[in-house]
Design an enzyme around this catalytic site. Structure first.
Site, mmCIF file in Angstrom:
data_model
loop_
_atom_site.group_PDB
_atom_site.id
_atom_site.type_symbol
_atom_site.label_atom_id
_atom_site.label_comp_id
_atom_site.label_asym_id
_atom_site.label_seq_id
_atom_site.Cartn_x
_atom_site.Cartn_y
_atom_site.Cartn_z
ATOM 1 N N TRP A 33 -62.722 -28.097 103.144
ATOM 2 C CA TRP A 33 -63.393 -26.813 103.099
ATOM 3 C C TRP A 33 -62.625 -25.733 103.651
ATOM 4 O O TRP A 33 -62.104 -26.124 105.115
ATOM 5 C CB TRP A 33 -64.626 -26.660 103.491
ATOM 6 N N ASP A 48 -69.466 -34.324 107.716
ATOM 7 C CA ASP A 48 -70.023 -33.105 107.277
ATOM 8 C C ASP A 48 -70.928 -33.501 106.099
ATOM 9 O O ASP A 48 -70.487 -33.794 105.071
ATOM 10 C CB ASP A 48 -69.140 -31.903 106.936
ATOM 11 N N LYS A 55 -78.160 -25.805 100.467
ATOM 12 C CA LYS A 55 -77.953 -26.127 98.973
ATOM 13 C C LYS A 55 -79.051 -26.867 98.553
ATOM 14 O O LYS A 55 -79.584 -26.321 97.445
ATOM 15 C CB LYS A 55 -76.837 -27.161 98.859
#
Length: 398
Positions: free
Chosen positions: A130, A211, A246
């Site tokens: 990312w 993560d 999310k």
């Protein structure tokens, strides 16, 4: 003050969203930013979230500060998600969890804390990763290095490269790992591979930092935490950054957590003391609402069950869009094999679209894709899948 200073470049992903918003084309499609969309193209508020907010509104009696580490119920419920209700880590009390402003906030707090005690360490990130990982840890003062991860030829994990890289990481360095639904590639480690990576970490003495932004978007809440469980079983110190943007749809509430797992409960208490001092000078106390929503949902059996159903519906819709895209491209005889998109997990995929095709799609069809060909499958719907497949076919077959 700013007359002789150049403007900063736009964020590569959020800047794409700005361009999308200003595009007048009624057929425009945003496959860039990492936000879930439903079949109507909206980012919905989950029904369980609405119900939890109603309960909170009825019960709320103060707007006073939360503790530095957040609401204790929130921390307890986050740990159940990470380790399971009967998990050994919870039973032994060797984890410390603090409410952070989003997953990004958790990463940065963890980075700042680690910098205090490992000032000369490097942070190793997967190639690719990312984009914001680089900025977060560079700004925390770390030098970055990369470990091999993705094979663009096979469109799968290059596990030989993973092993070779991680076996070379010095003790005391930090290795940032995607717990599931790797962003941007969509390819994850298998259970056996997670076991191998955890064993390497324990043997070499580097610090794992996982993560965990997409728990439940891969195969399920319990299935997706296997990497966490693999490291927990080794007894090493490691960090976990959780995000509930999310899987709870709480994007604008900035709801996340940083969890530090230690060998003993005594170590966890020391870790928490330093975690609090790190937080105190950054944002002092976390924002309350999102964390209280999550804690309410997870601690209320009927809301917890409703959340799991809604989460499964989001996960299944994304999987259906993966299949629809691959079948749509095959039906149009688009050059290349896109079948790997079906086996990838989470919202993202390295589609195999070249930068030239990405630029053509934006310029000619108002279809917005991140450079490198990463697409957000949640941006696809039954209404736009045909348009997208037609556009890709035109771009690649002409």
């Amino acid at each position: 003050m700013w007359q002789n200073i150049e403007a900063a470049p736009a964020d590569s992903i959020l800047g794409l969203t700005d361009a999308f918003r200003s595009d007048p084309n009624p057929q425009k499609v945003n496959l860039g930013v990492g936000v879930y969309k439903d079949e109507a193209g909206r980012t919905p508020i989950l029904n369980c979230v609405k119900a939890a907010e109603k309960l909170l509104l009825e019960r709320e009696s103060t707007k006073s500060y939360l503790p530095i580490s957040g609401d204790p119920l929130y921390a307890a419920e986050v740990q159940k998600l990470l380790f399971g209700e009967a998990g050994e880590v919870i039973a032994s009390g060797r984890a410390a969890t603090a409410h952070a402003p989003g997953g990004t906030g958790a990463l940065r707090v963890g980075g700042d804390l680690l910098k205090k005690f490992y000032p000369n360490a490097k942070v190793w990130i997967s190639k690719p990763t990312w984009a914001n990982h680089k900025g977060v840890f560079k700004t925390a003062g770390f030098e970055l290095a990369e470990y091999g991860y993705y094979n663009p030829t096979t469109r799968a994990v290059d596990f030989e490269a993973v092993v070779a890289s991680l076996e070379s990481v010095p003790a005391g360095d930090i290795v940032l790992l995607h717990a599931c639904c790797h962003n941007p590639s969509g390819v994850d480690l298998s259970r056996d591979q997670w076991q191998k990576v955890a064993a390497i970490g324990a043997a070499k003495g580097w610090i794992p930092f996982l993560d965990f932004a997409y728990q439940g978007f891969g195969e399920g809440v319990a299935e997706d935490r296997f990497g966490i469980e693999a490291f927990a079983a080794t007894g090493v110190d490691f960090f976990i950054a959780s995000s509930f943007s999310k899987n709870f749809g709480l994007y604008n509430e900035r709801t996340g957590a940083l969890t530090i797992v230690s060998p003993t409960a005594k170590d966890a208490a020391v870790a928490m003391s330093h975690l609090k001092t790190t937080i105190r000078v950054i944002y002092s106390n976390p924002p309350a609402h999102g964390g209280l929503v999550v804690a309410t949902i997870l601690s209320t059996p009927e809301l917890h069950a409703q959340w799991l159903e809604e989460l499964a519906a989001m996960r299944d819709r994304i999987k259906a869009m993966r299949v629809a895209l691959v079948e749509g491209l095959a039906a149009r005889n688009v050059k290349g094999d896109f079948s790997s998109i079906i086996t990838q997990r989470g919202m993202f995929s390295f589609s195999g679209l070249s930068d030239e095709v990405v630029q053509w799609l934006r310029a000619n069809k108002s279809i917005y894709v991140v450079g490198g060909g990463r697409i957000n499958l949640a941006g696809l719907t039954q209404a736009n899948i045909g348009y997208v497949c037609d556009a890709i076919a035109e771009a690649m077959n002409s």
